[in-house]
Design a protein around this motif. Sequence first.
Motif, short mmCIF file in Angstrom:
data_model
loop_
_atom_site.label_atom_id
_atom_site.label_comp_id
_atom_site.label_asym_id
_atom_site.label_seq_id
_atom_site.Cartn_x
_atom_site.Cartn_y
_atom_site.Cartn_z
N UNK A 162 32.40 -11.59 18.90
CA UNK A 162 33.32 -11.23 17.83
C UNK A 162 32.93 -11.86 16.49
N UNK A 163 32.20 -12.99 16.52
CA UNK A 163 31.88 -13.73 15.29
C UNK A 163 30.75 -13.11 14.49
N UNK A 164 30.00 -12.19 15.10
CA UNK A 164 28.80 -11.67 14.47
C UNK A 164 29.13 -10.69 13.34
N UNK A 165 28.21 -10.63 12.39
CA UNK A 165 28.31 -9.67 11.29
C UNK A 165 27.08 -8.77 11.32
N UNK A 166 27.25 -7.56 10.86
CA UNK A 166 26.11 -6.64 10.75
C UNK A 166 25.29 -7.00 9.52
N UNK A 167 24.01 -6.61 9.53
CA UNK A 167 23.14 -6.91 8.39
C UNK A 167 23.40 -5.99 7.21
N UNK A 168 23.41 -4.70 7.43
CA UNK A 168 23.56 -3.74 6.34
C UNK A 168 25.02 -3.37 6.20
N UNK A 169 25.79 -4.20 5.54
CA UNK A 169 27.22 -3.96 5.39
C UNK A 169 27.44 -2.66 4.62
N UNK A 170 28.35 -1.86 5.11
CA UNK A 170 28.69 -0.61 4.44
C UNK A 170 27.92 0.58 4.97
N UNK A 171 26.76 0.36 5.57
CA UNK A 171 25.99 1.49 6.09
C UNK A 171 26.56 2.02 7.40
N UNK A 172 27.34 1.18 8.07
CA UNK A 172 27.95 1.56 9.34
C UNK A 172 29.45 1.68 9.10
N UNK A 173 30.05 2.80 9.38
CA UNK A 173 31.44 3.02 8.97
C UNK A 173 32.47 2.13 9.64
N UNK A 174 32.16 1.50 10.77
CA UNK A 174 33.17 0.64 11.37
C UNK A 174 32.81 -0.84 11.26
N UNK A 175 31.98 -1.19 10.30
CA UNK A 175 31.63 -2.59 10.09
C UNK A 175 32.76 -3.29 9.34
N UNK A 176 32.96 -4.56 9.59
CA UNK A 176 33.89 -5.33 8.79
C UNK A 176 34.91 -6.13 9.56
N UNK A 177 35.47 -5.59 10.64
CA UNK A 177 36.56 -6.28 11.33
C UNK A 177 36.08 -7.46 12.17
N UNK A 178 35.05 -7.24 12.99
CA UNK A 178 34.56 -8.26 13.91
C UNK A 178 33.23 -7.79 14.48
N UNK A 179 32.54 -8.68 15.18
CA UNK A 179 31.27 -8.32 15.79
C UNK A 179 31.46 -7.49 17.04
N UNK A 180 30.47 -6.66 17.34
CA UNK A 180 30.52 -5.79 18.52
C UNK A 180 29.12 -5.68 19.11
N UNK A 255 37.69 -7.11 5.65
CA UNK A 255 36.57 -8.04 5.47
C UNK A 255 37.07 -9.48 5.46
N UNK A 256 38.20 -9.76 6.14
CA UNK A 256 38.78 -11.09 6.16
C UNK A 256 37.86 -12.08 6.86
N UNK A 257 37.94 -13.34 6.45
CA UNK A 257 37.11 -14.38 7.05
C UNK A 257 37.54 -14.67 8.49
N UNK A 258 38.84 -14.67 8.74
CA UNK A 258 39.35 -14.83 10.10
C UNK A 258 39.77 -13.47 10.63
N UNK A 259 39.47 -13.21 11.89
CA UNK A 259 39.78 -11.91 12.48
C UNK A 259 41.29 -11.80 12.71
N UNK A 265 42.23 -4.64 16.31
CA UNK A 265 42.25 -3.93 17.58
C UNK A 265 42.91 -2.57 17.47
N UNK A 266 43.99 -2.50 16.69
CA UNK A 266 44.68 -1.21 16.52
C UNK A 266 43.78 -0.22 15.79
N UNK A 267 43.05 -0.69 14.78
CA UNK A 267 42.14 0.20 14.06
C UNK A 267 41.06 0.74 14.99
N UNK A 268 40.46 -0.14 15.79
CA UNK A 268 39.39 0.31 16.67
C UNK A 268 39.92 1.24 17.76
N UNK A 269 41.13 0.99 18.24
CA UNK A 269 41.72 1.90 19.23
C UNK A 269 41.92 3.30 18.64
N UNK A 270 42.34 3.38 17.37
CA UNK A 270 42.50 4.70 16.74
C UNK A 270 41.15 5.40 16.65
#
Length: 699
Positions: A162-180, A255-259, A265-270
């Motif tokens: 969950x702590x990980x961040x993607x490299x190319x922020x913004x290029x992936x539409x579900x980037x930002x909430x947490x690592x996957x 893009x909050x520092x703390x998840x 979770x609700x956003x990803x479930x939708x």
Amino acid sequence: MTAAPSDDAALSALAARAGIAEHWTDARQRPQRVSPDTLRLLLAGMGLPAHSAEDIRESDLRLSAERAGRLPPLLVARCGMATPLPPSTLGRYRIVCESGATFEGDITDDCGLAAPDEPGYHALYLGAERTVLAVAPKQAPGLELLTATARPRAWGLCAQVYSLRRDARGSHPDDGDYGDFAAVRELAVAAAAEGADALAISPVHAMFAAQPQRCSPYAPSSRLFLNTLYADPAAVLGMEALRQAWADCGAVPSAAELIDWPQAGARRQRLLRALHRQFRATGSVDCRQRYHAFCARRGKALRDHAVFEALHAAQAVRKAAPLSWMHWAAGLRDPDSPEVERFARQHPEEVDFHRFAQWLAAESLAGAQDAARRAGMGIGLIADLAVGDSPDGSHVWSRQTDLLPGLSIGAPPDIHNPLGQNWNLTAFSPRAMQSQGYAAFIDMLRASLAHAGGLRIDHILGMARLWLVPDGLAAGAGAYLRYPLPELLALTALEAWRHRALAIGENLGTVPEGFNRELADHGILGMNVLWFMRREPEAAVEPTVPDAPEPFLAPEAWPAEAVAMTSTHDLPTLHGWWAERDIDVRAKLNLLGAEDNEGSLRRRRCMDRGLLAQAMGCPAVPERPPLADMLRFVSSSACPLLLVPMEDLTGELEQPNLPGTVDQHPNWRQRLPAGSQACFADPAVQARLQAMRAGRGQP
């Protein structure tokens, strides 16, 4: 009413036969005894009532009947070694191996069976009886075999997914909430380019879709399935499908520092539900075939998990209804009841959604492992197996006879956790394990190894004994229950061999005598963590300073049958330890033990810093945390594998989890400062990587 002395003696005898240790020694080497009331509660949880003398007699007879001399449904052996059989088992035997090879012989009065040199699950025929003979290799696969290189010592990283961040922020539409799993894949590929052979990840077991706020990866709903919030849909369905689904559900990542797990979770479930609707309408033939094959392969277990998730969500919608399945209507508490079957028929799309989400998670995790291996990692992902399941989760609901109701796994009081620990997790029943041919344990190992090149087993000490706390009692008021260690270690080695995977056991804490020798004998690596690598005190020598800590062991003296580590998720980071951050937080939250005080802990830490600086060869104690020196020190051990948490590579102050807290510390919510490529481009990180590689003897 006080029990008569004879009743106490019978109670003690029954507890001993059931594997409960009435007497034990604490971390300060003081003898302790379990109360009779606690013994009764533990025995009740094991299905052995002991409230009265009659109860005790009947439970004792039940144990005797279970241990009568008949063949169990599964016998565990090791290649080429003699295997004991029940005393009444004599006569001609025949073994038909998985390969088709056949071995025959006679069982004489020594009651021993010579196991073949072929690992696997073989058929054993003894007269009219048939059972499964699980033959483990003498050892689990070693690093040399798995990496297939001449490098004597390898290294890898550890990451909280969950702590990980993607490299190319913004290029992936579900980037930002947490690592996957997409972020896991990126980190694995980037680490492989730096020379890493492994990436150990936090547990990715199935959680509770209806309660995303329950975010501890070590308190899962089921260890048989995956956390669907980590799925990487683009890797399975394509980027265009993902973009369309985000547009359909209209969610904007944070893009909050703390998840913020409830919102994230609700956003990803939708998103997952939008993808499911798309898939049902326009999914490709290839994807549909793979999905149906996955459902067929996982069978009833997947059906039960999906139905549980649907039922759990339905209770949440009603709001007034309790979410715990133990308080559902009686007919819904049994996965095979007509009421549950009727619910599944009435909600086919909802049940299918949860199957679909599991498929996405499984395929994307498999893709991350494949990417790691293609990038050059000898091992790839090392999965993390939690020690138990949440009592109100999918596994306990669907396989109730596997587990011990009313008892929770924990740990007795020790120096780091003086109040003891209650983890509110269920434990496998040793009696059920043996009577059911270890099916639940084997299924769990296979699920964890399905998409990994290695497995870290949390609290592997539990394969010998578990500290169990009856519901309602304090954590320190539990007792140890014995488990069939030889069989569990052999089955672990067998499944590691079948999956061509490395096996690692977290053997930290109060280690039973001879336990580490058993691990090494089975080829299972232990864990050497910097903070615990100290010289044994010399009893005959009086310390020059009262309560002075023991010196740190030189790296070349560390046990070689283990993984070398700087820290773990439950312990201070390198930076945090040096800066006394763990003491700050524990003092603030009143988590110090009765025999500790803040001043003495800080004085001891000051001495510790001096001892570590001395062990590292520093001419003076540095003011700032000497992270590169500390990493070089740990990496220069003789251990075959070094694993360094990302928090230590990036120099983080806070540890991912603070045991003994729930909301007082941001457990399981912290994120790393940058994506993988940006992290490795940092000069300070490169200096630390170079220190690690130098200690490993790599350029």
